[in-house]
Write an enzyme that holds these catalytic residues in place. Structure first.
Site, PDB file in Angstrom:
ATOM      1  N   GLY A 270     -41.508-150.553  38.235  1.00 21.73           N
ATOM      2  CA  GLY A 270     -41.921-150.630  39.644  1.00 21.73           C
ATOM      3  C   GLY A 270     -42.527-151.967  39.971  1.00 21.73           C
ATOM      4  CG  ASN A 271     -42.384-153.634  43.579  1.00 17.30           C
ATOM      5  OD1 ASN A 271     -43.165-153.344  44.486  1.00 17.30           O
ATOM      6  ND2 ASN A 271     -41.082-153.393  43.648  1.00 17.30           N
ATOM      7  NE  ARG A 272     -49.622-156.571  40.757  1.00 19.85           N
ATOM      8  CZ  ARG A 272     -50.743-157.263  40.837  1.00 19.85           C
ATOM      9  NH1 ARG A 272     -51.897-156.638  40.856  1.00 19.85           N
ATOM     10  NH2 ARG A 272     -50.707-158.563  40.912  1.00 19.85           N
ATOM     11  CB  SER A 273     -44.635-153.418  47.322  1.00 20.66           C
ATOM     12  OG  SER A 273     -44.641-153.153  48.699  1.00 20.66           O
TER      13      SER A 273
END
Ligand code: CTP
Length: 431
Positions: free
Chosen positions: A227-230
């Site tokens: 995933g990513n931190r958005s």
């Protein structure tokens, strides 16, 4: 537009009530024709109340009006959802044993079918042959979505989400080529409010704006993902600003730490491929598309069906990645191929280095992605992810001056939406 909505006898018939609302709230005149079996899932009273028209499934009602001939001739579009295995078979073999199949044989306009059934039934050679036959006759048969089915099973066979069918139907009626979208299911997509709300008065009044937000998650196994931190905060602020500017707003929500705003229609997605599917469908009837989501550029090449275990021999697992499609680029290509009047906005998180500053890299990205506006964040400096404030530069392909905006994410959203309104009014000079 006059639409005939045929409803097949499957549990997914209940979702078609939302589809009917989408059509009627967009101002279309819909006559519902359920099959006999469909009325065992959702009663005639529901269809009559939601469509505002009498509902029948028999050719022997209103015989003096020769109902099926009239309906088939008058319909500018026929949508069948859920298209069950039985209904596909009857339509493919040209049977005329109820009002819906009679009307299909009389159809003068485009026909869209959205199948739903258990995976085995969908994959059965008989069903696949029927789908082929229908497609060869010009019927648009959507691929079913993948995901949880009625029982404990899951796989291809879910009815595509009402928003996806709605977008495909409008695109088809507008003369567009609608992809069957075989490899891009929308499991778990769901509508929060059921229907886009009609917009208030404002600069975007009467327009439909699609906004993606949050970060995609790319599964590795049933419990893990990349995933990513958005946080989704900027996308959600944009959705609220577009709503306040009078637009009908469709929010394509990947993973977000914040709630979607009230008064927008929400389609939930998980992966980049699901977002692509939702975005291509939603774009079909959108005046503006804003890609604020942080889309994973890569996904694991293989998704393990079971949890990846630590190995007894101590060997470390190796994860291979494959490229995800560039959704923004694809949206621009589709828009340009169809010569549509649609404004597309991208976001970019950039860092400068010895070879170039942030704006130089961003200008290059704007040329590469060929979108109309690019909203550029300088990452690292103001820690964009998860923060409540933001500082951006808005670049335009039209070549007009870069514009800076900073403040809360709502302030930035308002500046972006103002710029969108300004670009739209430049594109269509007042009469
Ligand atoms: N985007 C997209 N599809 C992808 C990746 C990104 O539609 N597979 C969109 C994002 O929503 C954003 C824009 O493209 O609007 C820019 O994303 P970014 O990841 O910064 O661009 P990349 O093309 O991946 O560039 P880079 O080579 O800098 O990673």
């Amino acid at each position: 537009m006059r639409i005939v909505l045929g409803v097949g006898g499957g549990i997914a018939a209940y979702k078609v009530a939302s589809l009917l609302r989408l059509f009627t709230e967009a101002g279309h005149d819909v006559t519902v024709i359920p099959t006999e079996a469909a009325t065992r899932f959702v009663g005639v009273a529901t269809w009559e109340a939601l469509s505002g028209h009498p509902v029948s499934n028999s050719v022997f009602d209103e015989v003096h009006t020769v109902n099926h001939v009239r309906l088939g001739h008058e319909a500018e579009l026929i949508v069948v959802a859920p298209a069950t295995a039985d209904l596909l078979a009857r339509a493919a073999s040209g049977q005329a044993n109820d009002l819906l199949t009679n009307t299909l044989l009389m159809a003068g306009g485009p026909v869209l079918m959205a199948p739903a059934m258990h995976t085995e039934m969908w994959q059965h050679a008989a069903t696949q042959a029927n789908v082929e036959t229908l497609r060869s006759r010009g019927v648009t048969v959507l691929e079913p979505a993948s995901g949880r089915l009625t029982g404990a099973d899951s796989g291809p066979g879910r009815l595509p989400e009402p928003e996806a069918i709605f977008a495909a139907a409008l695109a088809l009626a507008g003369g567009a080529e609608v992809p069957d979208s075989p490899d891009t299911p929308v499991p778990g997509a769901s509508s929060q409010s059921g229907a886009p709300l009609a917009g208030a008065a404002g600069p975007l009044s009467g327009l439909t704006v699609t906004i993606s937000a949050g970060g995609t998650r790319e599964p590795l196994d049933p419990v893990r993902y990349l995933g990513n931190r958005s946080s989704g905060k900027q996308g959600v602020a944009l959705a609220a600003a577009a709503r306040d500017a009078g637009a009908r707003v469709r929010l394509l929500a990947a993973h977000m730490d914040v709630q979607a705003p009230a008064g927008v229609d929400v389609v939930r997605v998980e992966t980049a491929l699901e977002l692509r599917e939702a975005a291509l469908h939603a774009a079909a009837d959108s005046d503006v598309v804003i890609m604020a989501a942080a889309v994973a550029d890569f996904r694991p090449a293989d998704v393990s069906g079971t949890k990846i275990k630590k190995r007894d021999d101590g060997a470390d697992p190796v994860i291979s990645l494959v490229r995800n499609p560039d959704i923004l680029r694809e949206l621009v290509e589709i828009r340009d191929a169809a010569a549509r009047n649609q404004l597309i906005v991208g976001f970019a998180a950039e860092t400068g280095d010895a070879d170039g500053d942030v704006l130089e890299y961003a200008q290059a990205k704007l040329r590469r992605k060929a979108c109309d506006l690019l909203v550029v964040n300088q990452v690292g400096k103001d820690q964009v992810f998860g923060q409540d404030s933001n500082s951006v530069v808005i670049l335009a392909r039209s070549g007009s001056e870069p514009q800076e905006a900073s403040g809360s994410k709502s302030d930035v959203a308002a500046a972006v939406i103002d710029r969108v309104s300004a670009e739209l009014s430049r594109a269509v000079p007042p009469a």
